[in-house]
Scaffold this active site. Structure first.
Site, PDB file in Angstrom:
ATOM      1  N   GLY A  29      48.269   9.925 -50.590  1.00 39.68           N
ATOM      2  CA  GLY A  29      47.537  11.154 -49.881  1.00 39.68           C
ATOM      3  C   GLY A  29      48.483  12.273 -49.627  1.00 39.68           C
ATOM      4  O   GLY A  29      48.227  13.381 -49.489  1.00 39.68           O
ATOM      5  N   GLU A  30      49.822  12.191 -49.542  1.00 42.01           N
ATOM      6  CA  GLU A  30      50.632  13.231 -49.158  1.00 42.01           C
ATOM      7  C   GLU A  30      50.806  14.230 -50.347  1.00 42.01           C
ATOM      8  O   GLU A  30      51.364  15.186 -50.304  1.00 42.01           O
ATOM      9  CB  GLU A  30      52.182  12.856 -48.885  1.00 42.01           C
ATOM     10  CG  GLU A  30      52.799  12.104 -50.265  1.00 42.01           C
ATOM     11  CD  GLU A  30      54.113  11.409 -49.566  1.00 42.01           C
ATOM     12  OE1 GLU A  30      55.284  11.702 -50.366  1.00 42.01           O
ATOM     13  OE2 GLU A  30      54.416  10.703 -48.604  1.00 42.01           O
ATOM     14  N   ASP A  31      50.433  13.505 -51.453  1.00 44.62           N
ATOM     15  CA  ASP A  31      50.653  14.454 -52.953  1.00 44.62           C
ATOM     16  C   ASP A  31      49.134  15.311 -53.219  1.00 44.62           C
ATOM     17  O   ASP A  31      49.262  16.503 -53.457  1.00 44.62           O
ATOM     18  CB  ASP A  31      50.814  13.777 -54.143  1.00 44.62           C
ATOM     19  CG  ASP A  31      52.229  13.067 -54.174  1.00 44.62           C
ATOM     20  OD1 ASP A  31      53.142  13.382 -53.402  1.00 44.62           O
ATOM     21  OD2 ASP A  31      52.428  11.857 -54.918  1.00 44.62           O
ATOM     22  N   THR A  32      47.998  14.770 -53.083  1.00 44.56           N
ATOM     23  CA  THR A  32      46.779  15.203 -53.254  1.00 44.56           C
ATOM     24  C   THR A  32      45.681  15.327 -52.367  1.00 44.56           C
ATOM     25  O   THR A  32      44.487  16.002 -52.719  1.00 44.56           O
ATOM     26  CB  THR A  32      46.334  14.342 -54.420  1.00 44.56           C
ATOM     27  OG1 THR A  32      46.247  12.929 -54.159  1.00 44.56           O
ATOM     28  CG2 THR A  32      47.444  14.578 -55.740  1.00 44.56           C
ATOM     29  N   ARG A  33      45.884  14.682 -51.151  1.00 44.50           N
ATOM     30  CA  ARG A  33      44.752  14.466 -50.181  1.00 44.50           C
ATOM     31  C   ARG A  33      44.051  16.120 -50.014  1.00 44.50           C
ATOM     32  O   ARG A  33      42.903  16.084 -50.005  1.00 44.50           O
ATOM     33  CB  ARG A  33      45.121  13.832 -48.874  1.00 44.50           C
ATOM     34  CG  ARG A  33      43.865  13.635 -47.978  1.00 44.50           C
ATOM     35  CD  ARG A  33      44.303  13.308 -46.645  1.00 44.50           C
ATOM     36  NE  ARG A  33      44.595  11.884 -47.001  1.00 44.50           N
ATOM     37  CZ  ARG A  33      44.111  10.763 -47.001  1.00 44.50           C
ATOM     38  NH1 ARG A  33      42.787  10.733 -46.882  1.00 44.50           N
ATOM     39  NH2 ARG A  33      44.461   9.439 -47.141  1.00 44.50           N
ATOM     40  N   GLY A  60      49.146   0.501 -42.840  1.00 43.63           N
ATOM     41  CA  GLY A  60      50.077  -0.501 -42.544  1.00 43.63           C
ATOM     42  C   GLY A  60      50.958  -0.956 -44.054  1.00 43.63           C
ATOM     43  O   GLY A  60      50.730  -0.135 -44.950  1.00 43.63           O
ATOM     44  N   GLU A  94      46.785  -1.338 -54.612  1.00 37.12           N
ATOM     45  CA  GLU A  94      45.563  -0.935 -55.053  1.00 37.12           C
ATOM     46  C   GLU A  94      45.538  -1.036 -56.329  1.00 37.12           C
ATOM     47  O   GLU A  94      44.456  -1.477 -57.275  1.00 37.12           O
ATOM     48  CB  GLU A  94      45.230   0.626 -54.468  1.00 37.12           C
ATOM     49  CG  GLU A  94      44.548   0.665 -53.264  1.00 37.12           C
ATOM     50  CD  GLU A  94      44.394   2.088 -52.949  1.00 37.12           C
ATOM     51  OE1 GLU A  94      43.982   2.265 -51.574  1.00 37.12           O
ATOM     52  OE2 GLU A  94      44.775   3.067 -53.713  1.00 37.12           O
TER      53      GLU A  94
END
Length: 1150
Positions: A29-33, A60, A94
């Site tokens: 998320g921090e790269d591409t969201r 979590g 994932e």
């Protein structure tokens, strides 16, 4: 980029899991969201691609179980590898799950966002640093699994995004590829209401998984659901292949070269997704398909194929598939799929059962899974008419939707008389594919011969030059006719109606110009108004009620080409002066004249059937010659006194039925030399005295002299007769068989003896080495030179009787007064008439029957081979013997009396308030006359081998008793019992008590009803077994004759047999079973009593859920309260012995 799936093994499990999402996005998320991922997500959604994105910013340490399930339920996973992707444990979990799902045929697509793919693959740079940090905190095996997942994912062909790329165009490229993939993976529409589909699909898929065959043929008649099933299978397994294609309507689309080329190009495009491939001509197309697709595991469905060339145009010789490919062919022609390849699996689609049919009709007519209550009777009429054909149920259900009850009734009446055009059109497709002779065969069966034996029909049609050996097999292959277990030709009612509608359309207004007539009103009109013509090929006149018809003596004169004349229940006034010489079948029940027309020259006649007629054979065959006559039936003719010489008039006769010709006295000596005769029935010819002096009949298979009470001598048999299998001499006056009986070297069943005479058997009888069934009536004296007792020392093997005399014997009946000298017999010579212990040495004996043996008290231990024991009216049998018998059968079945049902507490669970009490039900509708009863039973002996049938692994005991043992764990006074079992069908024991109750008085449970009645009852009882609301095959049927008192019937089947019969109906770990019983038809000889089913029980290892409350039985007169009385089965620890079972101290009187 072409998207390809399913790399790997050729064998794969086709377990189906519905997919909730088209795409799962895995990202850091921090790269591409806020940039790339947001734009990609929106672009996918705008194209209708159902995409999952995890918006939970507060994650979590551990990935949630819910998210893992989301990954599993997605068709595609897109992994966006970015600079900090590997630093997230969540992302790495994932990734591991995604790679795991890839092995289960999920499509995985990587995007390398501002990072070099080699850095991910080799785990260098930021990825290497992140993994090293994880190894400091986590267990080695977990990080190692992440490393392996990274390596595998990075080696998948994907997209590489660099800073210089146009983000919009880059994302559009991804969306386009995903869109193309989704369109190609779009499930096919199966059915609006797919009733019964899942079960059939599951059956086929389970076999596909366990079978290496690459071709699956699904066949059945039109409208049965082949296409629907193929679509459902296609949807479930297509994701398991590199490529797949569904080609429908091949029969229609393959009619021209252009159509074939279009199919070839469609196949190539659907699998390769290349729009530039053009085949040019069909020969080139075959090779192009082979070259381009032979290396791929493909799934291909070829729907509605009716010619081999249609498959060849697409697949050549069908021998180039990559391992693991599956080709599914749907067709109406069984022969077509059977000749594809040796590794072809073939499945016949069965009709819907009653419950499925009613549900499908209801869904279309009422949008509910059951009909409205006040429409139930009409709905059942529609279901009965459709006979399980889904096409008919769908069309009629839609047609009847929203109609009033009067409209329903009118429509159903019309359906039954004139078929629905839409249904007719689809069914006629198969008919149109026949040649002219096959069309004639089909129409003749539809109009006249449905339900007759295959051999009979083939002989008739062969005489019509229709080549039935080939033609009938072709009709069977095309699912237009079927053969039942009794070798009778049948066809679906709607196919029969379709055939008859084709005939009606020949001349809708003028029946005299049609080729075949069967409707009574049409025939009456044609005959009474003299409207016949040379076009008429066959006539069937069958009045629903006895009727008289005023006919002109020359009413058939215009019908020169008439081949079939079938008449029943019709009397004529004025005589008959003409019959066409082209007749092959003259079947006239109750023919009122004493002779046939003098100008009738039946040289082509094959079947002359005139039961209950007045024709005298000596006069008949002095006038006519029937050299081709094969079947002759004059049963119940009371005018025949002599059977004349037939050797010149009918030398080719094969079947001669004279049963119940009660004035027949003499049979000409030449009859014994009819070498074509196969079946000769003289049952109940009570005045018959003279048989031929000898019989030399090389073709004879069946000879029945049962109840020919005046016959005293059986003919000499000078030559070996290897074909005679069945000989019934029961209740004749024959006291001695000729020594030449040994020449019946193929005899398998012999019935002999009476209650009056002592019968002496020659020593040559022991040479009947093929004898399997021996039924003995009355008293017998076996020969001294090979007596049973004398062989004990010599052979030391069950008295020598079975091994050395009748080595194949497996059925012995009516032993009550056989072997009258104790030293030579298996029975005691005392008045008690008890079997001796040596009966156990008959270790091939399957069935043992005692009848009317009122002094029989004891049955010793029987051979383990015993399957059936009938002790009809043997009212003196003691409880100890019965306990032993049930112990023996229960031990074989592996059933214990200690098995409890969790749904029952303390007492047997019985709903005493049920409105379906069996004990009060006399089914008057199933009562028939004695002649009708025997006629129905005769139908079950359609083939000559039927009296010799082996009943397999079923176990039967029939004994005089009123009650069911109370330890049976399921009992009911209703018409059915339900319970739950596990994943496999366990052994079962079914118990039914039959009571004979007065026809005039209401039922009362009085002790006098346990005694011998002043009546004789014959009846048939059927047991139906349903698993998960579906039944398999035919009912279990028992035929009970000459019953004079109440009886208890035990029927058992082992797990192995039930699993074979019902295994494909079992679904999961819990399966619902329902067992019901019904008296099918019955006759009362004296009209005083009727049979009823007073109670039924099932003993089975069940998994019924516990009940919170118990309904205590209020009527216990049919339950045996003495637990010890019939507790014969194995105890749970298996320690009970035979001697324990028979200990008199543990028994009491019934």
């Amino acid at each position: 980029m072409a998207l390809v799936t399913c790399e790997g093994a050729s064998s794969v499990s086709f377990t189906h899991q519905p997919k909730k999402f088209d795409v799962f996005l895995s990202f850091r998320g921090e790269d591409t969201r806020l940039g790339f991922i947001g734009h990609l997500y929106n672009a996918l959604c705008q194209q209708g691609i159902n995409t999952f994105i995890d918006d939970n910013l507060q994650r979590g340490e551990e990935i949630s179980v819910g998210l893992l399930k989301v990954i599993e339920s997605s068709r595609i996973s897109i992994i966006v590898f970015s600079e900090n992707y590997a630093s997230s444990k969540w992302c790495m979990d994932e990734l591991a799950k995604i790679v795991e799902c890839k092995k289960k045929d999920q499509l995985v697509l990587p995007v390398f966002y501002n990072i070099d793919p080699s850095e991910v693959r080799n785990q260098e740079g930021k990825f290497g640093e992140a993994l090293s940090k994880h190894e400091e905190k986590l267990k080695d095996y977990k990080v190692q699994s992440w490393r392996e997942a990274l390596f595998e994912a990075a080696n998948i062909s994907g997209w590489h995004y660099k800073h210089s790329c146009n983000e919009f165009e880059f994302i559009q490229g991804i969306v386009e590829e995903i869109s193309n993939f989704k369109v190609n993976r779009m499930p096919l529409f199966v059915a609006r209401y797919p009733v019964g589909i899942n079960y059939r699909v599951k059956t086929i898929l389970s076999d596909i998984e366990s079978n290496d065959g690459d071709i699956i043929g699904i066949y059945g008649p039109g409208g049965i659901g082949k296409t629907t099933i193929a679509k459902a299978i296609f949807n479930r397994i297509c994701d398991h292949f590199d490529g797949f294609c569904y080609l429908e309507n091949l029969r229609e689309r393959s009619g021209t070269n252009a159509g074939v080329i279009e199919l070839q190009e469609t196949l190539l495009f659907e699998i390769l997704r290349n729009t530039n491939l053009k085949v040019g001509n069909k020969s080139r197309g075959i090779n192009m398909i082979k070259e381009r697709l032979s290396f791929m595991r493909i799934l291909l469905v070829l729907d509605d194929v009716d010619k081999w060339i249609q498959i060849e145009n697409l697949l050549g010789r069908c021998d180039w598939f990559a391992s693991g490919s599956k080709i599914i062919v749907t067709t109406r022609d069984k022969h077509l799929v059977a000749t594809l390849r040796k590794c072809c699996s073939i499945y016949k689609v069965k009709e819907l059962d009653q419950d499925e049919a009613l549900e499908l009709l209801s869904m279309h007519a009422f949008q509910s899974n059951k009909p409205k209550e006040d429409y139930l009777e009409l709905a059942n009429r529609v279901v009965q008419y459709a006979r399980g054909l889904p096409l008919a149920l769908v069309i009629m259900g839609a047609d009847l939707n929203g109609r009033t009850k009067p409209q329903w009734k009118s429509a159903v009446d019309k359906y039954e008389r004139i078929p629905n055009e839409e249904i007719q059109k689809i069914l006629e497709i198969s008919y149109e594919g026949l040649d002219e002779t096959e069309k004639d065969i089909f129409l003749d069966i539809a109009c006249f011969f449905k339900g007759f034996s295959k051999e009979y029909i083939m002989d008739i049609l062969n005489a019509c030059d229709l080549h039935p050996i080939y033609g009938i097999e072709n009709l069977i292959d095309k699912c237009l006719i079927t053969i039942d277990q009794d070798d009778r030709l049948l066809m679906h009612d709607l196919l029969q109606q379709m055939g008859r509608e084709i005939i009606r359309r020949e001349s809708p207004r003028m029946p005299g110009k049609r080729s075949r007539l069967w409707c009574y009103e049409d025939v009456h009109k044609v005959l009474t108004q003299n409207m016949g013509s040379e076009k008429i090929r066959g006539i069937r006149i069958c009045s629903p009620e006895p009727s008289k018809m005023k006919l002109e003596p020359e009413c058939l004169e215009k019908m020169k080409n008439l081949k079939f004349l079938i008449v029943s229940n019709v009397d004529i006034f004025r005589g008959l002066k003409y019959l066409p010489n082209e007749l092959r079948v003259l079947d006239w029940s109750g023919f009122p004249l004493s002779s046939l027309p003098s100008n009738f020259d039946p040289q082509k006649l094959i079947a002359l059937n005139m039961p209950e007629s007045r024709v005298t054979l000596d006069k008949l065959f002095k006038k006519i010659q029937c050299r081709n006559l094969t079947y002759m039936n004059f049963n119940y003719n009371q005018c025949i006194r002599e059977l004349p010489d037939l050797s010149s008039a009918t030398p080719n006769i094969k079947n001669l039925d004279l049963q119940n010709c009660r004035r027949l006295v003499k049979i000409h000596d030449s009859i014994g030399c009819l070498d074509k005769l196969e079946s000769w029935d003289l049952w109940d010819c009570i005045e018959l005295q003279t048989l031929p002096s000898r019989i030399v009949m090389k073709s004879l298979k069946y000879l029945n002299l049962f109840e020919c009470v005046r016959v005293k001598r059986f003919p000499n048999i000078p030559q070996e007769m290897e074909n005679l299998k069945y000989l019934n001499l029961g209740f004749t006056s024959i006291r001695e068989l000729p020594p030449s009986i040994e020449n019946l070297i193929g005899l398998e069943r012999l019935d002999i003896g009476s209650n009056i005479n002592l019968c002496h058997l020659p020593s040559s009888i022991y040479k009947l080495q093929q004898l399997r069934i021996l039924i003995l009536y009355g008293n017998f004296k076996f020969p001294k030179d090979l007596g049973v007792g004398r062989q004990v020392t010599a052979c030391n093997s069950y008295s020598g009787f079975s091994k050395y005399c009748f080595p194949r014997l497996n059925f012995l009946k009516r032993l009550t007064s056989c072997f009258t000298h104790p030293e030579k017999c298996l029975l005691s010579g005392s008045e008690d008439l008890n079997l001796r212990e040596s009966i156990i040495k008959f270790n091939r004996l399957n069935r043992l029957v005692f009848h009317n043996s009122k002094f029989l008290k004891k049955i010793p231990k029987l051979p383990e081979s015993i399957r059936q024991l009938y002790l009809t009216n043997c009212i003196s049998l003691n409880s100890e013997s019965l306990r032993k018998l049930i112990f023996q059968f229960g031990r074989i079945l592996g059933l214990s009396p200690n098995m409890k049902c969790s749904g029952v507490k303390d007492k047997v669970l019985i709903n005493s308030h049920s409105h379906r009490k069996l004990s009060n039900q006399i089914d008057c509708s199933s009562r028939v006359s004695l002649s009708k009863f025997y006629a129905i039973q005769g139908e079950s002996f359609a083939t000559l081998d039927k009296p010799l049938v082996d009943f397999g692994e079923r176990y039967d005991i029939l004994v005089p008793r009123k009650k069911i043992p109370n330890w049976i764990n399921h009992q009911s006074t209703e018409s059915s019992i339900s319970f739950w079992v596990g994943p496999e069908f366990p052994s079962i024991a079914i118990w039914v008590t039959f009571h004979l109750v007065p026809l005039k008085d209401s039922y009362a449970n009085n002790d006098k009803y346990g005694s011998i009645r002043d009546d004789i009852i014959d009846f048939v009882c059927d047991i139906f077994i349903f698993t998960n609301s579906r039944k398999q095959g035919h009912p279990v049927r028992t035929q009970l004759y000459e019953m004079k008192c109440d009886h208890l019937w035990f029927y058992g089947e082992p797990h192995s047999q039930l699993q074979r019969d019902f295994g494909d109906l079992m679904q999961g770990d819990q399966n619902h079973v329902e067992i019901s019983c019904k008296i099918d038809h019955w006759v009362s000889r004296n009209g005083k009593y009727a049979p009823v089913i007073a109670r039924m029980g099932v003993h089975v290892e069940c998994i019924c859920p516990p009940q919170n409350s118990v309904i205590i039985q209020q009527n216990s007169q049919n339950v045996d309260d003495n637990t010890e009385l019939l507790a014969p089965l194995l105890s749970q620890n298996g320690s009970q012995t035979d001697s324990d079972a028979g200990d008199p101290s543990n028994s009491s009187s019934p």
